[in-house]
Design an enzyme around this catalytic site. Sequence first.
Site, mmCIF file in Angstrom:
data_model
loop_
_atom_site.group_PDB
_atom_site.id
_atom_site.type_symbol
_atom_site.label_atom_id
_atom_site.label_comp_id
_atom_site.label_asym_id
_atom_site.label_seq_id
_atom_site.Cartn_x
_atom_site.Cartn_y
_atom_site.Cartn_z
ATOM 1 C CB VAL A 90 -0.933 0.010 1.237
ATOM 2 C CG1 VAL A 90 -1.762 1.288 1.300
ATOM 3 C CG2 VAL A 90 -1.854 -1.217 1.227
ATOM 4 N N GLY A 96 -2.624 2.865 6.605
ATOM 5 C CA GLY A 96 -3.397 3.114 7.815
ATOM 6 C C GLY A 96 -4.844 3.484 7.568
ATOM 7 N N GLY A 98 -7.041 1.374 5.923
ATOM 8 C CA GLY A 98 -7.822 0.168 5.692
ATOM 9 C C GLY A 98 -7.722 -0.400 4.298
ATOM 10 N N GLY A 100 -5.199 -2.012 2.928
ATOM 11 C CA GLY A 100 -4.631 -3.361 2.994
ATOM 12 C C GLY A 100 -5.689 -4.398 3.314
ATOM 13 C CE1 TYR A 136 -1.362 -10.462 4.042
ATOM 14 C CE2 TYR A 136 0.910 -10.569 4.798
ATOM 15 C CZ TYR A 136 -0.032 -10.157 3.880
ATOM 16 O OH TYR A 136 0.350 -9.428 2.784
ATOM 17 C CG PHE A 139 -7.383 -10.437 8.204
ATOM 18 C CD1 PHE A 139 -8.617 -9.805 8.227
ATOM 19 C CD2 PHE A 139 -6.237 -9.661 8.175
ATOM 20 C CE1 PHE A 139 -8.710 -8.422 8.204
ATOM 21 C CE2 PHE A 139 -6.313 -8.279 8.150
ATOM 22 C CZ PHE A 139 -7.553 -7.659 8.171
#
Length: 172
Positions: A90, A96, A98, A100, A136, A139
């Site tokens: 990014v 920062g 969002g 990504g 990662y 998530f």
Amino acid sequence: MRIEILQTHHQRKSFNCEQDDLNKFIKQYASQHQKSGTSKTYVAVDHASNVIGFYCLSSTSIGFDLVDTVLTKRLPRYPLPCVVVGRFAVDKVTQGQGIGKVLLAHALKQVSKVAQIIGVNFVVIHAKDQKAMKFYQRFGFISLTSNPLILIYPVDLLRKLIQEHPIHHSNN
């Protein structure tokens, strides 16, 4: 913001994520990789078609013995088909915000589509560093015991993840 497959009209010259290898990739090599079929690059672009983030998708396999046994139940004991989400970045100006998270959700949606057509067991990510690894892991990606910077996510759980983190601001 829109997410599209990389095209010649996308403005990449000003992209800067503060990582020289990723900057060089999007500016010089992404189109070549796409034309050769090595990977497909998806870009997040602003209203003026400036690239503000990107990721690549390509195929790979991972050794059965590298994956924790809890994830390999009922899977064959040979290299497992995977999709790699790679070259993920990014632009520093938009970090920062969002982007990504939206790019990752988009990538997983694309993998889910692929998995409806061909066999795919896992999504694989090669994190550049601990900070990326932690991103990662938020998530649900699982680090391999043999190399914590390689993370995987079972494709059979993708639908649940996509429902929990819906994609916004995308036309794909």
